[in-house]
Structures are given as structure tokens and as C-alpha cells.
Design a protein around this motif. Structure first.
Motif, PDB file in Angstrom:
ATOM      1  N   PRO A  62       0.817  -1.213   0.000  1.00  0.00           N
ATOM      2  CA  PRO A  62       0.000   0.000   0.000  1.00  0.00           C
ATOM      3  C   PRO A  62       0.852   1.265   0.000  1.00  0.00           C
ATOM      4  CG  PRO A  62       0.142  -0.876   2.209  1.00  0.00           C
ATOM      5  CD  PRO A  62       0.849  -1.867   1.309  1.00  0.00           C
ATOM      6  N   GLY A  63       0.194   2.400  -0.196  1.00  0.00           N
ATOM      7  CA  GLY A  63       0.866   3.680  -0.060  1.00  0.00           C
ATOM      8  C   GLY A  63       1.215   3.928   1.398  1.00  0.00           C
ATOM      9  N   CYS A  64       1.932   5.007   1.638  1.00  0.00           N
ATOM     10  CA  CYS A  64       2.334   5.369   2.997  1.00  0.00           C
ATOM     11  C   CYS A  64       1.742   6.742   3.299  1.00  0.00           C
ATOM     12  CB  CYS A  64       3.861   5.411   3.081  1.00  0.00           C
ATOM     13  SG  CYS A  64       4.510   5.721   4.729  1.00  0.00           S
ATOM     14  N   PRO A  65       1.012   6.889   4.411  1.00  0.00           N
ATOM     15  CA  PRO A  65       0.413   8.189   4.735  1.00  0.00           C
ATOM     16  C   PRO A  65       1.470   9.293   4.850  1.00  0.00           C
ATOM     17  CG  PRO A  65      -0.465   6.472   6.166  1.00  0.00           C
ATOM     18  CD  PRO A  65       0.689   5.868   5.415  1.00  0.00           C
ATOM     19  N   TYR A  66       1.053  10.499   4.514  1.00  0.00           N
ATOM     20  CA  TYR A  66       1.937  11.661   4.601  1.00  0.00           C
ATOM     21  C   TYR A  66       2.417  11.854   6.032  1.00  0.00           C
ATOM     22  CZ  TYR A  66       3.613  16.441   4.012  1.00  0.00           C
ATOM     23  OH  TYR A  66       4.381  17.572   3.991  1.00  0.00           O
ATOM     24  N   GLN A  67       3.663  12.231   6.184  1.00  0.00           N
ATOM     25  CA  GLN A  67       4.358  12.470   7.453  1.00  0.00           C
ATOM     26  C   GLN A  67       4.673  11.176   8.217  1.00  0.00           C
ATOM     27  OE1 GLN A  67       5.769  15.186   8.152  1.00  0.00           O
ATOM     28  NE2 GLN A  67       4.711  16.607   6.822  1.00  0.00           N
ATOM     29  N   ARG A  68       4.732  10.081   7.513  1.00  0.00           N
ATOM     30  CA  ARG A  68       5.057   8.797   8.150  1.00  0.00           C
ATOM     31  C   ARG A  68       6.163   8.084   7.389  1.00  0.00           C
ATOM     32  NH1 ARG A  68      -0.290   6.481  10.953  1.00  0.00           N
ATOM     33  NH2 ARG A  68      -1.103   8.499  11.537  1.00  0.00           N
ATOM     34  N   VAL A  69       6.780   7.152   8.083  1.00  0.00           N
ATOM     35  CA  VAL A  69       7.718   6.222   7.462  1.00  0.00           C
ATOM     36  C   VAL A  69       7.071   4.849   7.576  1.00  0.00           C
ATOM     37  CG1 VAL A  69       9.992   5.140   7.586  1.00  0.00           C
ATOM     38  CG2 VAL A  69       9.747   7.573   8.086  1.00  0.00           C
ATOM     39  N   CYS A  70       6.926   4.184   6.461  1.00  0.00           N
ATOM     40  CA  CYS A  70       6.333   2.850   6.462  1.00  0.00           C
ATOM     41  C   CYS A  70       7.439   1.825   6.267  1.00  0.00           C
ATOM     42  CB  CYS A  70       5.292   2.731   5.357  1.00  0.00           C
ATOM     43  SG  CYS A  70       3.901   3.869   5.611  1.00  0.00           S
ATOM     44  N   TRP A  84       3.426  -9.629   3.846  1.00  0.00           N
ATOM     45  CA  TRP A  84       4.254  -8.588   4.446  1.00  0.00           C
ATOM     46  C   TRP A  84       3.524  -7.979   5.623  1.00  0.00           C
ATOM     47  CZ3 TRP A  84       9.106  -8.023   2.593  1.00  0.00           C
ATOM     48  CH2 TRP A  84       9.371  -8.599   1.354  1.00  0.00           C
ATOM     49  N   LYS A  85       4.246  -7.769   6.720  1.00  0.00           N
ATOM     50  CA  LYS A  85       3.726  -7.051   7.885  1.00  0.00           C
ATOM     51  C   LYS A  85       4.239  -5.622   7.749  1.00  0.00           C
ATOM     52  CE  LYS A  85       3.370  -9.221  11.934  1.00  0.00           C
ATOM     53  NZ  LYS A  85       3.720  -9.779  13.271  1.00  0.00           N
ATOM     54  N   ILE A  86       3.332  -4.644   7.865  1.00  0.00           N
ATOM     55  CA  ILE A  86       3.664  -3.246   7.582  1.00  0.00           C
ATOM     56  C   ILE A  86       3.282  -2.366   8.769  1.00  0.00           C
ATOM     57  CG2 ILE A  86       3.260  -1.317   6.002  1.00  0.00           C
ATOM     58  CD1 ILE A  86       2.230  -3.625   4.033  1.00  0.00           C
ATOM     59  N   TRP A  87       4.181  -1.469   9.142  1.00  0.00           N
ATOM     60  CA  TRP A  87       3.903  -0.478  10.180  1.00  0.00           C
ATOM     61  C   TRP A  87       4.053   0.911   9.585  1.00  0.00           C
ATOM     62  CZ3 TRP A  87       6.380  -5.005  11.483  1.00  0.00           C
ATOM     63  CH2 TRP A  87       5.851  -5.719  12.558  1.00  0.00           C
ATOM     64  N   ASP A  88       3.137   1.821   9.932  1.00  0.00           N
ATOM     65  CA  ASP A  88       3.219   3.241   9.569  1.00  0.00           C
ATOM     66  C   ASP A  88       3.699   3.980  10.814  1.00  0.00           C
ATOM     67  OD1 ASP A  88       1.944   2.315   7.303  1.00  0.00           O
ATOM     68  OD2 ASP A  88       0.016   3.217   7.782  1.00  0.00           O
ATOM     69  N   LEU A  89       4.975   4.322  10.851  1.00  0.00           N
ATOM     70  CA  LEU A  89       5.564   4.966  12.028  1.00  0.00           C
ATOM     71  C   LEU A  89       5.453   6.482  11.902  1.00  0.00           C
ATOM     72  CD1 LEU A  89       8.725   2.703  12.289  1.00  0.00           C
ATOM     73  CD2 LEU A  89       6.541   2.448  13.480  1.00  0.00           C
ATOM     74  N   ILE A 106      11.227   0.014   2.820  1.00  0.00           N
ATOM     75  CA  ILE A 106      11.026   1.259   3.567  1.00  0.00           C
ATOM     76  C   ILE A 106      10.438   2.278   2.599  1.00  0.00           C
ATOM     77  CG2 ILE A 106      12.159   3.223   4.690  1.00  0.00           C
ATOM     78  CD1 ILE A 106      14.252   1.335   5.764  1.00  0.00           C
ATOM     79  N   ARG A 107       9.446   3.015   3.086  1.00  0.00           N
ATOM     80  CA  ARG A 107       8.873   4.113   2.297  1.00  0.00           C
ATOM     81  C   ARG A 107       8.812   5.333   3.204  1.00  0.00           C
ATOM     82  NH1 ARG A 107       3.926   3.460  -1.888  1.00  0.00           N
ATOM     83  NH2 ARG A 107       4.017   5.570  -2.737  1.00  0.00           N
ATOM     84  N   ASN A 108       9.685   6.312   2.956  1.00  0.00           N
ATOM     85  CA  ASN A 108       9.775   7.516   3.773  1.00  0.00           C
ATOM     86  C   ASN A 108       8.925   8.609   3.131  1.00  0.00           C
ATOM     87  OD1 ASN A 108      10.450   9.726   5.296  1.00  0.00           O
ATOM     88  ND2 ASN A 108      12.658   9.403   5.195  1.00  0.00           N
ATOM     89  N   ASN A 109       7.757   8.868   3.711  1.00  0.00           N
ATOM     90  CA  ASN A 109       6.857   9.896   3.187  1.00  0.00           C
ATOM     91  C   ASN A 109       6.747  11.063   4.170  1.00  0.00           C
ATOM     92  OD1 ASN A 109       5.140  11.111   1.377  1.00  0.00           O
ATOM     93  ND2 ASN A 109       3.336  10.008   2.054  1.00  0.00           N
ATOM     94  N   GLN A 110       7.866  11.379   4.839  1.00  0.00           N
ATOM     95  CA  GLN A 110       7.909  12.536   5.716  1.00  0.00           C
ATOM     96  C   GLN A 110       8.145  13.778   4.858  1.00  0.00           C
ATOM     97  OE1 GLN A 110       9.885  11.427   9.720  1.00  0.00           O
ATOM     98  NE2 GLN A 110      11.005  10.291   8.160  1.00  0.00           N
ATOM     99  N   SER A 111       8.279  14.909   5.488  1.00  0.00           N
ATOM    100  CA  SER A 111       8.545  16.136   4.741  1.00  0.00           C
ATOM    101  C   SER A 111       9.949  16.642   5.051  1.00  0.00           C
ATOM    102  CB  SER A 111       7.503  17.202   5.110  1.00  0.00           C
ATOM    103  OG  SER A 111       7.569  17.485   6.481  1.00  0.00           O
ATOM    104  N   GLY A 112      10.390  17.594   4.264  1.00  0.00           N
ATOM    105  CA  GLY A 112      11.696  18.216   4.497  1.00  0.00           C
ATOM    106  C   GLY A 112      12.847  17.243   4.325  1.00  0.00           C
ATOM    107  N   SER A 113      13.794  17.313   5.255  1.00  0.00           N
ATOM    108  CA  SER A 113      15.008  16.506   5.124  1.00  0.00           C
ATOM    109  C   SER A 113      15.059  15.357   6.132  1.00  0.00           C
ATOM    110  CB  SER A 113      16.238  17.406   5.285  1.00  0.00           C
ATOM    111  OG  SER A 113      16.186  18.036   6.558  1.00  0.00           O
ATOM    112  N   ALA A 114      13.900  14.895   6.599  1.00  0.00           N
ATOM    113  CA  ALA A 114      13.858  13.798   7.574  1.00  0.00           C
ATOM    114  C   ALA A 114      14.428  12.527   6.957  1.00  0.00           C
ATOM    115  CB  ALA A 114      12.431  13.557   8.043  1.00  0.00           C
TER     116      ALA A 114
END
Length: 150
Positions: A62-70, A84-89, A106-114
């Protein structure tokens, strides 16, 4: 002599049913089933994605919600499917990874330079790190003991 033959046949008949389930158990044992878990600040419940074995996982992850790392780790695999077991951190902090084996995503959907970072048992960062990029990236979970999403 006849009694020995009968005893031998009875014992043979008793052993046949015992060996059939053992071979079925061996087939099931061939499945990959580590039951990975994660602990740390505000760990949400995992969700799951399943696809046919041999299909590239990002096609069904699935996609990863904005401001999260999946993060996705293989939870079950047999000759037909991958699960697959998936966590939205969403909280910064250090997470402990338990039974995370093999490769994953890993899917990093945070903002900026996180930047999301995997760490070994001594908490030393592993390379590569994972900057913001809203797409699934292949990762080796085997050496990782800890994970920091930001």
C-alpha cells in the motif's frame, strides 16, 4: 513364527499413519514464518499485504500516509504467497526490531530533510540511510536491530 509375523504386520500398520503426518509437517516447516515485531514509542498496530510469490512486492504494497515512514518485513512465505507485515511509524524515537529477517521495504513519506536510519546491535547507523522519497525502497533487515524514522 506366525505370531511374530502378525506382530510385525501390526507394528508396520501402526507406523504408516505416523510417517504420513510427519511428511506433511516437513512440508509446512519449509514455509518462512518468523513473526517479526517492533517496539518503541507509539507503535501502531501492523497491517498486512499479500501477493503471489515471485511478484515484485511494491506492486501490491500500500501507499504510505503523509508524514510517516512505512516499513515492511516478510511475515510469511510459502511456495505460493508472500505476506508482508507493515507499520506506519509517525513518532520520532528509537524502535527495536525483533525477528526481522531477510529483505524488506522502507517508504519515507515525511517532509523536508527527515532521514530514516537502520542501526545494528551497537546502535551504529547502517548504510544506506533513507531520505524522503515517497516510494518503496528495497532494504536488508538482517543486520538491523533498531530503526529511527527521523
Amino acid at each position: 513364527m506366525r505370531l511374530r509375523t502378525m506382530i510385525g504386520l501390526v507394528l508396520a500398520a501402526l507406523l504408516i499413519p505416523l510417517t504420513a503426518p510427519a511428511s506433511q509437517a516437513e512440508t509446512r516447516a519449509a514455509a518462512f514464518d518468523p513473526n517479526p515485531t517492533i517496539s518503541g514509542p507509539g507503535v501502531p498496530a501492523p497491517h498486512y499485504a499479500q501477493g503471489a510469490r515471485g511478484v515484485y512486492a511494491p506492486n501490491y504494497l500500500p501507499g504510505c500516509p503523509y508524514q510517516r515512514v512505512c516499513v515492511a518485513v516478510l511475515d510469511y512465505q510459502d511456495d505460493r504467497i508472500n505476506t508482508w507485515k507493515i507499520w506506519d511509524l509517525y513518532q520520532c524515537g528509537k524502535y527495536s526490531l525483533n525477528d526481522w529477517r531477510s529483505r524488506g521495504w522502507i517508504r519515507n513519506n515525511q517532509s523536508g530533510s527527515a532521514v530514516a536510519v537502520r542501526m545494528n546491535s551497537a546502535s551504529t547507523p547502517l548504510t544506506p540511510s533513507h531520505p524522503v522519497a515517497n516510494q518503496w525502497r528495497d532494504v536488508d533487515w538482517e543486520p538491523a536491530w533498531y530503526f529511527k524514522p527521523c
